[in-house]
Write a protein that holds these residues in place. Structure first.
Motif, mmCIF file in Angstrom:
data_model
loop_
_atom_site.group_PDB
_atom_site.id
_atom_site.type_symbol
_atom_site.label_atom_id
_atom_site.label_comp_id
_atom_site.label_asym_id
_atom_site.label_seq_id
_atom_site.Cartn_x
_atom_site.Cartn_y
_atom_site.Cartn_z
ATOM 1 N N SER A 142 37.977 -12.468 -21.040
ATOM 2 C CA SER A 142 37.014 -13.243 -21.824
ATOM 3 C C SER A 142 35.578 -12.843 -21.446
ATOM 4 O O SER A 142 34.744 -12.618 -22.323
ATOM 5 N N ASP A 143 35.325 -12.724 -20.127
ATOM 6 C CA ASP A 143 33.974 -12.359 -19.682
ATOM 7 C C ASP A 143 33.573 -10.992 -20.215
ATOM 8 O O ASP A 143 32.481 -10.803 -20.772
ATOM 9 N N VAL A 144 34.498 -10.019 -20.078
ATOM 10 C CA VAL A 144 34.190 -8.647 -20.516
ATOM 11 C C VAL A 144 33.906 -8.622 -22.017
ATOM 12 O O VAL A 144 32.926 -8.018 -22.481
ATOM 13 N N LEU A 145 34.748 -9.311 -22.778
ATOM 14 C CA LEU A 145 34.583 -9.288 -24.243
ATOM 15 C C LEU A 145 33.275 -9.958 -24.668
ATOM 16 O O LEU A 145 32.610 -9.503 -25.600
ATOM 17 N N GLN A 146 32.921 -11.016 -23.962
ATOM 18 C CA GLN A 146 31.658 -11.702 -24.323
ATOM 19 C C GLN A 146 30.461 -10.811 -24.027
ATOM 20 O O GLN A 146 29.514 -10.763 -24.810
ATOM 21 N N VAL A 147 30.552 -10.096 -22.912
ATOM 22 C CA VAL A 147 29.455 -9.165 -22.585
ATOM 23 C C VAL A 147 29.355 -8.091 -23.677
ATOM 24 O O VAL A 147 28.272 -7.641 -24.045
ATOM 25 N N MET A 148 30.510 -7.698 -24.222
ATOM 26 C CA MET A 148 30.502 -6.691 -25.308
ATOM 27 C C MET A 148 29.924 -7.264 -26.602
ATOM 28 O O MET A 148 29.750 -6.552 -27.584
ATOM 29 N N GLY A 149 29.724 -8.571 -26.657
ATOM 30 C CA GLY A 149 29.090 -9.195 -27.826
ATOM 31 C C GLY A 149 30.059 -9.818 -28.814
ATOM 32 O O GLY A 149 29.681 -10.104 -29.958
ATOM 33 N N HIS A 150 31.317 -10.035 -28.404
ATOM 34 C CA HIS A 150 32.272 -10.645 -29.324
ATOM 35 C C HIS A 150 32.293 -12.167 -29.174
ATOM 36 O O HIS A 150 31.935 -12.706 -28.135
ATOM 37 N N ASN A 151 32.761 -12.836 -30.244
ATOM 38 C CA ASN A 151 33.018 -14.281 -30.150
ATOM 39 C C ASN A 151 34.431 -14.432 -29.609
ATOM 40 O O ASN A 151 35.373 -13.923 -30.221
ATOM 41 N N VAL A 152 34.580 -15.123 -28.500
ATOM 42 C CA VAL A 152 35.895 -15.146 -27.844
ATOM 43 C C VAL A 152 36.435 -16.564 -27.728
ATOM 44 O O VAL A 152 35.699 -17.501 -27.413
ATOM 45 N N LYS A 153 37.730 -16.700 -28.016
ATOM 46 C CA LYS A 153 38.449 -17.956 -27.744
ATOM 47 C C LYS A 153 39.661 -17.576 -26.933
ATOM 48 O O LYS A 153 40.204 -16.475 -27.088
ATOM 49 N N SER A 154 40.138 -18.505 -26.083
ATOM 50 C CA SER A 154 41.287 -18.183 -25.245
ATOM 51 C C SER A 154 42.393 -19.190 -25.429
ATOM 52 O O SER A 154 42.140 -20.374 -25.684
ATOM 53 N N ALA A 155 43.633 -18.700 -25.280
ATOM 54 C CA ALA A 155 44.796 -19.591 -25.318
ATOM 55 C C ALA A 155 45.661 -19.271 -24.106
ATOM 56 O O ALA A 155 45.817 -18.106 -23.747
ATOM 57 N N ALA A 156 46.206 -20.311 -23.483
ATOM 58 C CA ALA A 156 46.980 -20.110 -22.259
ATOM 59 C C ALA A 156 48.458 -19.856 -22.547
ATOM 60 O O ALA A 156 49.244 -19.655 -21.628
ATOM 61 N N SER A 157 48.845 -19.896 -23.828
ATOM 62 C CA SER A 157 50.249 -19.635 -24.165
ATOM 63 C C SER A 157 50.330 -19.079 -25.578
ATOM 64 O O SER A 157 49.374 -19.187 -26.369
ATOM 65 N N GLY A 158 51.492 -18.506 -25.898
ATOM 66 C CA GLY A 158 51.712 -17.977 -27.244
ATOM 67 C C GLY A 158 51.644 -19.075 -28.281
ATOM 68 O O GLY A 158 51.081 -18.898 -29.363
ATOM 69 N N MET A 159 52.202 -20.230 -27.951
ATOM 70 C CA MET A 159 52.211 -21.360 -28.885
ATOM 71 C C MET A 159 50.788 -21.803 -29.214
ATOM 72 O O MET A 159 50.447 -22.059 -30.360
ATOM 73 N N GLU A 160 49.973 -21.897 -28.151
ATOM 74 C CA GLU A 160 48.581 -22.329 -28.353
ATOM 75 C C GLU A 160 47.839 -21.319 -29.230
ATOM 76 O O GLU A 160 47.087 -21.679 -30.139
ATOM 77 N N ALA A 161 48.114 -20.020 -28.964
ATOM 78 C CA ALA A 161 47.457 -18.965 -29.752
ATOM 79 C C ALA A 161 47.838 -19.083 -31.224
ATOM 80 O O ALA A 161 46.996 -18.982 -32.120
ATOM 81 N N LEU A 162 49.134 -19.362 -31.466
ATOM 82 C CA LEU A 162 49.606 -19.467 -32.851
ATOM 83 C C LEU A 162 48.885 -20.606 -33.581
ATOM 84 O O LEU A 162 48.457 -20.466 -34.723
ATOM 85 N N GLY A 163 48.742 -21.717 -32.887
ATOM 86 C CA GLY A 163 48.041 -22.866 -33.470
ATOM 87 C C GLY A 163 46.614 -22.485 -33.847
ATOM 88 O O GLY A 163 46.142 -22.787 -34.946
ATOM 89 N N LEU A 164 45.926 -21.785 -32.936
ATOM 90 C CA LEU A 164 44.534 -21.401 -33.205
ATOM 91 C C LEU A 164 44.457 -20.402 -34.365
ATOM 92 O O LEU A 164 43.563 -20.469 -35.201
ATOM 93 N N LEU A 165 45.442 -19.498 -34.409
ATOM 94 C CA LEU A 165 45.447 -18.493 -35.492
ATOM 95 C C LEU A 165 45.652 -19.137 -36.842
ATOM 96 O O LEU A 165 45.069 -18.731 -37.835
ATOM 97 N N LYS A 166 46.517 -20.162 -36.870
ATOM 98 C CA LYS A 166 46.781 -20.828 -38.147
ATOM 99 C C LYS A 166 45.565 -21.630 -38.594
ATOM 100 O O LYS A 166 45.327 -21.813 -39.788
ATOM 101 N N ALA A 167 44.812 -22.109 -37.607
ATOM 102 C CA ALA A 167 43.683 -22.981 -37.955
ATOM 103 C C ALA A 167 42.413 -22.204 -38.309
ATOM 104 O O ALA A 167 41.579 -22.697 -39.046
ATOM 105 N N GLY A 168 42.267 -21.002 -37.738
ATOM 106 C CA GLY A 168 40.983 -20.323 -37.955
ATOM 107 C C GLY A 168 41.149 -18.853 -38.257
ATOM 108 O O GLY A 168 42.258 -18.348 -38.327
ATOM 109 N N LEU A 169 40.030 -18.210 -38.453
ATOM 110 C CA LEU A 169 40.077 -16.790 -38.791
ATOM 111 C C LEU A 169 39.660 -15.949 -37.581
ATOM 112 O O LEU A 169 38.577 -16.109 -37.047
ATOM 113 N N PHE A 170 40.564 -15.073 -37.144
ATOM 114 C CA PHE A 170 40.256 -14.163 -36.048
ATOM 115 C C PHE A 170 40.474 -12.742 -36.539
ATOM 116 O O PHE A 170 41.379 -12.477 -37.322
ATOM 117 N N ASP A 171 39.605 -11.815 -36.073
ATOM 118 C CA ASP A 171 39.790 -10.418 -36.448
ATOM 119 C C ASP A 171 40.841 -9.776 -35.550
ATOM 120 O O ASP A 171 41.646 -8.971 -35.993
#
Ligand SMILES: Nc1ncnc2c1ncn2[C@@H]1O[C@H](COP(=O)(O)OP(=O)(O)OP(=O)(O)O)[C@@H](O)[C@H]1O
Ligand SMILES: [Mg+2]
Length: 452
Positions: free
Chosen positions: A17-46
């Protein structure tokens, strides 16, 4: 870019997360696959940067689900040495690329730059069988009123004949969203005529003021009336067309009076002894079984015969699937203007999806799905994943007679996906529970994702 990290190891997650933010990206993190799936369904990620080895839902399982749901995200797997072969196999099956831990920053930069180049070029990828919107629209006659199927050609023929006879009333029948109102406007000749087209939705009129609305009233004829009186809808439609929508809802008491207007072309405004003449064309519409209403005593037989001399039946989309793509093309062209988009093509896969959907809400449903998809589309090609979320949201088709799902336009893939999605949702993502609810084994549940 909007990047989502799925990583169960807290330290790896934080470092990435730190490295990606330094690169200038908008970053969100999920601690599990399930959590990631929920975030993906709710929002738009590249980009999704996902660890492979995670408990409950692994990175590889996540790839399959994302692919099955057609979520528009590029997946980069981050694997330990033990997962290299599996990660390689995931390439082309939904994963864009993979990196091996420990992640080197130059490698991460290179893969992200490839992925972003791919993203901007994605809309330019032209699949086989894509639809050229301009060309389809031109071929369909450049008209506001699309009619390519044989059934609709017949409808149009009848309409064109009817146009010449404004004194003949006609009844437009058909399920909701089949185009009764647009057909009425076409009969009237909306775009070529400066005569009035007055539409009245009978269901929305209050039965107490029904006559006053339609026939008008003299000044002071009832309490609450406009002191200046009112000319009424029939008068407003003089020389043009009066379109009485949902005619089955007309109060019984008003039916005899309406019959008189149609037959004698004469009526009395409320509170007046002087008859008024009318020269308007009468068009009626219904999505109900009017003969059935007659049998039930809710609709006068003589009125029914009078208004149904000419019946124009608008077929449901299931009986004229050839019209789907020309209709979609005409909606896209209009939306390009209003939404300031430049969509020129429909991809082959998106076209198949449109052609195989059930469209129980008929053309209105098609218009809604295209509008929503256009809002979220980018580039010049409307793709499968732009349409998918809105199609998945539609209700499952039901056949009232025998409860069979096999109605025209049935699509097994969409059904499977809706059911799997619904079960996973009801069980908060617990696959064992979802499999039980679906009456299949956990293993089968995975294979469902693979099938789609
Ligand atoms: N043949 C067609 N060509 C172009 N657009 C169409 C056509 N048929 C329907 N539409 C569009 O689909 C939408 C629904 O059509 P319309 O309102 O005429 O349906 P309806 O039969 O009156 O529906 P309801 O019974 O629900 O009132 C409208 O936006 C209309 O412009
Ligand atoms: Mg209507």
């Amino acid at each position: 870019m909007n990047v989502l990290i799925a990583e169960d190891d807290q330290y790896c997650r934080q470092d990435l997360s730190d490295v990606l933010q330094v690169m200038g990206h908008n970053v969100k993190s999920a601690a599990s696959g399930m959590e990631a799936l929920g975030l993906l369904k709710a929002g738009l990620f590249d980009i999704l940067l996902s660890d492979v080895d995670m408990p409950e839902l692994s990175g590889l399982e996540l790839v399959k689900i994302i692919k099955a749901l057609a979520l528009p995200v590029r997946i980069i797997l981050v694997s330990g040495k033990a997962d290299i072969i599996a990660s390689m196999n995931a390439l082309g099956k939904g994963a864009f690329d993979f990196m091996v831990k420990p992640v080197s920053v130059p490698n991460l930069e290179k893969i992200l730059s490839d992925a972003s180049a791919g993203l901007s070029g994605q809309s330019e990828i032209l699949e086989q069988g894509r639809v050229d919107i301009d060309r389809v629209f031109r071929q369909s006659g450049n008209s506001e009123f699309i009619f390519c199927s044989e059934k609709m050609r017949q409808v149009r023929k009848k309409i064109e004949r009817l146009r010449e006879y404004p004194e003949i009333p006609a009844l437009l029948c058909g399920a909701s969203g089949t185009g009764k109102e647009i057909a009425a406007k076409f009969i009237h000749g909306e775009h070529t005529s400066d005569r009035p087209f007055i539409g009245v939705n009978i269901a929305s009129l209050n039965s107490g003021t029904f006559e006053a609305e339609l026939f008008g009233y003299k000044a002071g004829s009832f309490t609450g009336a406009d002191p200046a009186g009112s000319r009424g809808k029939i008068n407003a439609a003089s020389g043009g067309t009066l379109f009485l929508d949902e005619i089955s809802e007309i109060p019984l008491a008003a039916q005899a009076k309406l019959l008189r207007v149609i037959e004698a072309r004469e009526y009395f405004p409320v509170g007046s002894d002087h008859p008024c003449k009318t020269s308007c064309r009468f068009l009626f519409s219904t999505n109900r079984d009017l003969p059935g209403c007659v049998s039930a005593g809710a609709f006068r037989q003589d009125l029914y015969y009078r208004i149904s001399q000419v019946i124009i039946e608008l077929p449901p989309v299931s009986e004229r699937r050839e019209d789907l793509i020309p209709l979609a093309a005409s909606f896209i062209l209009k939306l390009n203007n209003t939404l300031r988009r430049d969509v020129k093509y429909i991809s082959g896969e998106a076209r198949e999806l449109l052609e195989s959907h059930t469209w129980t809400g008929n053309i209105r449903e098609l218009k809604n799905v295209i509008t929503e998809a256009m809002l979220f589309s980018e580039g010049q090609t409307l793709l499968e994943h732009h349409l998918m979320p809105f199609l998945l949201r539609c209700t499952l088709p039901q056949n009232e007679n025998n409860n069979s799902l096999l109605v025209p336009g049935f699509n097994l893939e969409i059904h499977n996906q809706k059911l799997v999605d619904e079960a996973l949702g009801k069980c908060s993502g617990n696959k064992s529970e979802a499999a039980k609810m679906l009456g299949i084994t956990r293993r089968k549940l995975y294979s469902r994702f693979r099938v789609i």
